[in-house]
Scaffold this motif. Sequence first.
Motif, PDB file in Angstrom:
ATOM      1  N   LYS A  38       0.841  -1.203   0.000  1.00  0.00           N
ATOM      2  CA  LYS A  38       0.000   0.000   0.000  1.00  0.00           C
ATOM      3  C   LYS A  38       0.878   1.256   0.000  1.00  0.00           C
ATOM      4  CE  LYS A  38      -3.257   1.271   3.065  1.00  0.00           C
ATOM      5  NZ  LYS A  38      -4.174   1.083   4.191  1.00  0.00           N
ATOM      6  N   PHE A  89       2.447   1.623  -3.526  1.00  0.00           N
ATOM      7  CA  PHE A  89       1.564   2.132  -4.587  1.00  0.00           C
ATOM      8  C   PHE A  89       1.183   3.593  -4.369  1.00  0.00           C
ATOM      9  CE2 PHE A  89       0.970  -2.422  -5.575  1.00  0.00           C
ATOM     10  CZ  PHE A  89       1.322  -2.354  -6.916  1.00  0.00           C
ATOM     11  N   ALA A  90       1.049   4.001  -3.107  1.00  0.00           N
ATOM     12  CA  ALA A  90       0.740   5.403  -2.823  1.00  0.00           C
ATOM     13  C   ALA A  90       1.885   6.300  -3.318  1.00  0.00           C
ATOM     14  CB  ALA A  90       0.513   5.598  -1.329  1.00  0.00           C
ATOM     15  N   LYS A  94       4.224   5.493  -5.567  1.00  0.00           N
ATOM     16  CA  LYS A  94       4.333   5.359  -7.027  1.00  0.00           C
ATOM     17  C   LYS A  94       3.375   6.334  -7.713  1.00  0.00           C
ATOM     18  CE  LYS A  94       3.632   1.855 -10.629  1.00  0.00           C
ATOM     19  NZ  LYS A  94       3.837   0.442 -10.954  1.00  0.00           N
ATOM     20  N   THR A  95       2.138   6.391  -7.185  1.00  0.00           N
ATOM     21  CA  THR A  95       1.126   7.287  -7.755  1.00  0.00           C
ATOM     22  C   THR A  95       1.567   8.743  -7.626  1.00  0.00           C
ATOM     23  OG1 THR A  95      -0.536   5.675  -7.092  1.00  0.00           O
ATOM     24  CG2 THR A  95      -1.334   7.860  -7.680  1.00  0.00           C
ATOM     25  N   ARG A  96       2.080   9.116  -6.432  1.00  0.00           N
ATOM     26  CA  ARG A  96       2.529  10.503  -6.204  1.00  0.00           C
ATOM     27  C   ARG A  96       3.681  10.871  -7.146  1.00  0.00           C
ATOM     28  NH1 ARG A  96      -0.753   9.553  -2.911  1.00  0.00           N
ATOM     29  NH2 ARG A  96      -1.277  10.451  -0.898  1.00  0.00           N
ATOM     30  N   ASN A 138       4.511   9.522  -9.998  1.00  0.00           N
ATOM     31  CA  ASN A 138       4.053   9.608 -11.390  1.00  0.00           C
ATOM     32  C   ASN A 138       3.228  10.863 -11.654  1.00  0.00           C
ATOM     33  OD1 ASN A 138       5.162   7.497 -12.918  1.00  0.00           O
ATOM     34  ND2 ASN A 138       3.804   5.999 -11.954  1.00  0.00           N
ATOM     35  N   SER A 139       2.424  11.275 -10.670  1.00  0.00           N
ATOM     36  CA  SER A 139       1.560  12.431 -10.949  1.00  0.00           C
ATOM     37  C   SER A 139       2.297  13.765 -10.754  1.00  0.00           C
ATOM     38  CB  SER A 139       0.294  12.387 -10.096  1.00  0.00           C
ATOM     39  OG  SER A 139       0.639  12.457  -8.730  1.00  0.00           O
ATOM     40  N   TRP A 193       6.674  13.346 -12.822  1.00  0.00           N
ATOM     41  CA  TRP A 193       6.861  13.001 -14.241  1.00  0.00           C
ATOM     42  C   TRP A 193       6.469  14.186 -15.100  1.00  0.00           C
ATOM     43  CZ3 TRP A 193       9.020   9.805 -17.594  1.00  0.00           C
ATOM     44  CH2 TRP A 193       8.549   9.792 -18.916  1.00  0.00           C
ATOM     45  N   ILE A 213       8.617   2.187 -11.132  1.00  0.00           N
ATOM     46  CA  ILE A 213       7.554   3.197 -11.093  1.00  0.00           C
ATOM     47  C   ILE A 213       6.986   3.519 -12.476  1.00  0.00           C
ATOM     48  CG2 ILE A 213       7.165   5.665 -10.582  1.00  0.00           C
ATOM     49  CD1 ILE A 213       8.852   5.207  -8.020  1.00  0.00           C
ATOM     50  N   ASN A 260       5.488   3.165 -16.233  1.00  0.00           N
ATOM     51  CA  ASN A 260       4.907   2.121 -17.088  1.00  0.00           C
ATOM     52  C   ASN A 260       5.822   1.960 -18.305  1.00  0.00           C
ATOM     53  OD1 ASN A 260       4.428   4.284 -18.791  1.00  0.00           O
ATOM     54  ND2 ASN A 260       2.245   4.382 -18.369  1.00  0.00           N
TER      55      ASN A 260
END
Length: 474
Positions: A211, A214-215, A217-219, A221-222, A225, A257, A259
Motif C-alpha cells: 500500500k 503504490f501510494a 508510485k502514484t505521487r 508519477n503524478s 513526471w 515506477i 509504465n
Amino acid sequence: MTKHDFPKIHFYDQDFVDIYDKTWAWLQDCWNSQTHKGGIEGKFFSYPGSQAVYQSDAIYSSFFLVYSNRIYQATPSLDLFYDRQEPNGAIRCAYNITTGQPTIERDNTEGLGIPLFAWAEYNIYHKSANKKRVKDVLSILHKYTEWINKTFKKSNGLYRVPLGVTGMLNSPREGTYYALDFNAMMAINALFISAMADILNDKDTSFHYKKQYFALKTRINSLMWDQDSGFYHDIDKNENRLPVKTIAGYWPLLAEIPNDEKAERIIAKLSDPDYFGTPHPFPTLARSEEKFNDEGRGYKGSVFPHLTFMVIKGLERYQRYDLARDCAIRHLYFMLDSMSPDGDHRKGTLWEAYQPIKEGPARWQGKPDFPRAQYLSFDALSTICLTIENIIGLFISLPRKTVDWIIPNLEIMGVENLSLKKNMITILSNKSGRGWEIHMESEKLYYFTINILGKKKKNLPIPSGKCSMLIDKL
C-alpha cells in the motif's frame, strides 16, 4: 583451487579477469577489524583511513561481498547499523569508528542515510537463503521506516529531506524541496520490505508495504513526471517541477515506477548523446544542461560507479539485458583505460568518479581530494558485481535453487567455484569441434535456465556432479 578462495571468472578479455582478481586482493585493505573499547568492534567494511563507518558503504558493499565465497561476510557491516537502532527507530548514516557515536553533519541534523537496507537484504537472501535473517531484520526495517515516515513525510505523501542525504553534493538541484531520488528510494524500500514479508508469508506486513509503495508510485508519477521532457524531475515547495535533468531521474526505474511507455522514453535518453549517452556511461548530469562539465566536477557530469550500477539494475527490471550488458562493458573499459595513462592495466588505480567524455578520473578544480583512489565500495560494484551479473550474465537465487544465464550470444566465458551456501558450482562455455558446449559442475541439483537473447531459452534441471551440454542440441 581450494574451497577457501574467491570464485574465478573466465572472459574473452583477460583485462576484465585481471581487474576482477585484483579487486578481491585490494578489498583486504577495506576490511577493518579495529576493536575500540567503547568504539566499533568486530570486522566491518570501510574506506582505509576513514574516521567513520557509513551506511551507504555497508549497503553497496553487500552486493559484491555476497560473491566472496564467505571470505568477506556481507552482513556484519549492516548489523553494525542495526545494533545501534534507537528506541524511536532511528538509524544514523555514519558512526565514528573510535567512539561508536553517530557522526552528524550540519545540513543533516537527523543523520539520515539512503534508505536502501531492504534492497541489500533481499539480495543477500537470494545469495544465502537465510530465512532466519529475513525475520530478524524485518522488524528493524519496519521501525526504521516508521521513524522516516514520522520525521520526513509531508501531508502530500512525499518526503522532504536535506539534499545532502542523496549524496549528490554539488548537483545543480537548487530549489528542490522534494528530492526525486530519495522518494524513489522510499518506494524501493517499501517494495523490498513487502517482498521480504512475502518470504515469511506475513500477509499483513506485505499488504501494509504494498500500500505504501503504490501510494508513493502514484505521487511520483503524478507530480514528478513531465510529459513534455519525458523524464522525472525534482519538485519545489509548491510542487512545481524543476527543469534540470540529473541521474536521479533513473531511480524510478529501479523502483518499477514508470509504465512501459514512460520507461521507454527515459531509457532512450541513455543512448542519446544530448542527454546521458556519453562515451563513458552514465554522467550524473544530462549533457544538455548548462552546468554540465566535461571533466566531471563532482556531480556536474562525473560518472560514479554506484550510480551507473543503479541505472543498469533499473534496466534489468525492464528486461533490457542487452543494453545493460553493453553499458556495463563500456563502463568497465573506461575504468580500465583510466587506470594508467600508458595503457598498462597491470598497474594503476580505480577511482571514485570518472570523466564522462574521455578516459581518466573526474576532475574538480580546487578539490585535490576528489576523486578518492580505490574507492572500492563503488568500484567493486562494477569490477565484481556487474562483471558476474551483467557481463558474464549469471543471476543466482539460492532459495529458488535457480541459476539464470542471460547472454546476447555465446562467448568463451563463465564462473568457476562459486560457493552457493554449501554448493560449489562451475558454469563455463567454450567452443569445441562439436560446436558450443557448456560445462557444469555442482555438488547438488539446481535448475539452470539459459537465455540466449532473442534466440533460445531453455530450463533444465542440472544433476550433481559434472556434466556438459551442446547448445545446438537444446
